[in-house]
Scaffold this active site. Structure first.
Site, PDB file in Angstrom:
ATOM      1  N   ARG A 211       0.336   7.578  -2.801  1.00 21.19           N
ATOM      2  CA  ARG A 211      -1.059   7.425  -2.387  1.00 21.19           C
ATOM      3  C   ARG A 211      -1.897   6.877  -3.547  1.00 21.19           C
ATOM      4  NH1 ARG A 211      -4.712   6.893   1.844  1.00 21.19           N
ATOM      5  NH2 ARG A 211      -5.526   8.919   2.518  1.00 21.19           N
TER       6      ARG A 211
ATOM      7  N   GLU B 156     -10.855   8.678  11.149  1.00 25.72           N
ATOM      8  CA  GLU B 156     -12.248   8.464  10.724  1.00 25.72           C
ATOM      9  C   GLU B 156     -13.093   7.918  11.879  1.00 25.72           C
ATOM     10  OE1 GLU B 156     -13.843   9.074   7.700  1.00 25.72           O
ATOM     11  OE2 GLU B 156     -12.039  10.092   6.982  1.00 25.72           O
TER      12      GLU B 156
ATOM     13  N   SER C 278      -9.168   0.353   2.833  1.00 25.54           N
ATOM     14  CA  SER C 278      -8.920   1.650   3.464  1.00 25.54           C
ATOM     15  C   SER C 278      -9.643   2.823   2.807  1.00 25.54           C
ATOM     16  CB  SER C 278      -7.409   1.934   3.452  1.00 25.54           C
ATOM     17  OG  SER C 278      -7.005   2.273   2.130  1.00 25.54           O
TER      18      SER C 278
ATOM     19  N   GLY D 219       0.819  -1.213   0.000  1.00 26.36           N
ATOM     20  CA  GLY D 219       0.000   0.000   0.000  1.00 26.36           C
ATOM     21  C   GLY D 219       0.850   1.259   0.000  1.00 26.36           C
TER      22      GLY D 219
ATOM     23  N   SER E  56      -7.536   5.099  12.888  1.00 25.46           N
ATOM     24  CA  SER E  56      -7.771   6.215  11.964  1.00 25.46           C
ATOM     25  C   SER E  56      -8.597   7.335  12.591  1.00 25.46           C
ATOM     26  CB  SER E  56      -8.519   5.659  10.745  1.00 25.46           C
ATOM     27  OG  SER E  56      -9.090   6.698  10.003  1.00 25.46           O
TER      28      SER E  56
ATOM     29  N   TYR F 192     -16.340   1.920   7.200  1.00 22.64           N
ATOM     30  CA  TYR F 192     -14.890   1.904   7.438  1.00 22.64           C
ATOM     31  C   TYR F 192     -14.571   2.396   8.857  1.00 22.64           C
ATOM     32  CZ  TYR F 192     -10.044   3.666   7.183  1.00 22.64           C
ATOM     33  OH  TYR F 192      -8.715   3.941   7.438  1.00 22.64           O
TER      34      TYR F 192
END
Ligand code: NDP
Ligand code: GDP
Length: 333
Positions: free
Chosen positions: A186, A129, A86, A13, A127, A151
């Site tokens: 990214r 989030e 993700s 990733g 995260s 997520y």
């Protein structure tokens, strides 16, 4: 003293290659768990020039036996769990699979550690989030969670199971609550890379416009290469813990776009931006800004690359990338 060894899930990733490079530079032996792919996906490891310096072991977070096998093979002293589904919008399309990998996958890793070698130190990629509909500003380790996507919900599970194995079994497990971090590596679906790549292509006449969603959403953006250092620092502490890792600044999507276009001399960015409702989300996280004072005080961590520098670095990298692709296409190379 025996050599430090690390197992990284998610090594293909964005964060995995930066972390792997950091650990290799520190003298670690580095292994990565990779799932089978029908096409090669080692491009990011190649871009950092470390493809041949890491050992790749096949496995999948959905398959506990494969994690046990990986630990058996490389006997890590540190285990960094970066793998998972993700991308937030994808989590509404595949909520069950997101939960399987991004939530239950962590329990599979922790169980493997508990059964094979409880001395292995564990890092969980939590995260911002999880804060979702943020209950206070800025967000710190004590801010209550209110996730706004499947997520985010899966990440809250991962956060707590990581703490639970610390409290239940005394494992050295830590959560990094990382705010958005970006880089030229990214994925193209994430906003900053989508913008940097579109800007590069528009400046080279390869694309006409940039189709975008919510221009007023705000994020706390940092540079991935800075953030992986915080991961490593967490596992070097005598005591495990949970840390917010953030820049402490917030910017709108609009500001990011303006800087990106400005970098290639296109100051009239509005001419190229098309707002497309398809890129709006069923539920939005409007404002994220992190308070990383615990990481600063206890780990001595602080970010080195600022917002403008990050955006400009990404645009420059994409201009180079697109020029190279173009040259290959035109058979110039
Ligand atoms: P990426 O999406 O770039 O990478 C995810 C990695 O996980 C890829 O290597 C992918 O492999 C792997 N993976 C996905 N599912 C599985 C599976 N079932 N088994 C094994 N491997 C799997 O994420 P980032 O590098 O950006 O982020 C790393 C971690 O940090 C993620 O968990 C993310 O949720 C979290 N995070 C990231 C933030 C950010 O801003 N970047 C912010 C906060 C947390 P493949 O190449 O095969 O798809
Ligand atoms: P996230 O914070 O993990 O969801 O990271 P993203 O980079 O995907 O999104 C950051 C913010 O940009 C979110 O608030 C999105 O709503 C906003 N955004 C606006 N337009 C877009 C778009 O076209 N794509 C993506 N990915 N995000 C967008």
């Amino acid at each position: 003293m025996s050599r430090n060894t690390a197992l990284i899930t998610g090594i293909t990733g964005q964060d995995g290659p930066y972390l792997a490079r950091l650990l290799l530079d520190k003298g670690y032996e580095v292994s990565g768990l990779v799932r089978r792919s029908s096409t090669p996906n080692l491009e990011r490891l190649e871009r950092l020039g470390i493809r041949d310096r890491v050992r790749l072991i096949e496995g999948d977070l959905g398959d506990g036996g494969s994690i046990i096998n990986a630990i058996d093979l490389c006997e890590p002293s540190e285990f960094y769990n970066l793998a998972g589904q993700s991308f937030v919008p994808e989590s509404w399309k595949t909520p069950v699979q997101t939960g399987d990998f991004t939530a239950l996958g962590i329990t599979r890793c922790l169980e493997a550690i508990r059964l094979i070698d409880p001395e292995i130190r564990f890092y969980q990629a939590s995260s911002s989030e999880m804060f979702g509909k943020a209950q206070e500003t800025p967000q710190s380790e004590t801010t209550p969670f209110w996730p706004r996507s499947p997520y985010g919900v899966a990440k809250v599970y991962g956060y707590w199971i990581t703490i639970n194995y610390r409290e239940s079994y005394g494992l050295h497990t830590s959560n990094g609550i990382l705010f958005n971090h970006e880089s030229p590596l990214r994925g193209l679906e994430f906003l900053p890379r989508k913008v940097s790549n579109a800007v590069a292509r528009i400046s080279l006449d390869l694309q006409k416009d940039l189709q975008i969603g919510n221009l007023e959403a705000r994020r706390d953006w940092g540079y991935a290469n800075d953030y992986v250092e915080a991961m490593w620092l967490m596992l070097q502490q005598d005591e495990p813990g949970d840390y917010v890792v953030a820049s402490g600044e917030t910017h709108t999507v609009r500001e990011l776009i303006e800087i990106a276009f400005g970098r290639v001399g296109l100051d009239d960015y509005e001419k190229y931006v098309v707002v497309n409702p398809d890129f709006y989300r069923p539920a939005e996280v409007d404002l994220l800004i992190g308070d990383a004072s615990k990481a600063r005080a206890k780990l001595g961590w602080k970010p080195k690359v600022g917002f403008r520098e990050l955006v400009e670095m990404m645009v420059d990298a994409d201009v180079e990338l697109e020029k190279t692709k173009l040259a290959v296409k035109q058979n110039i190379l």
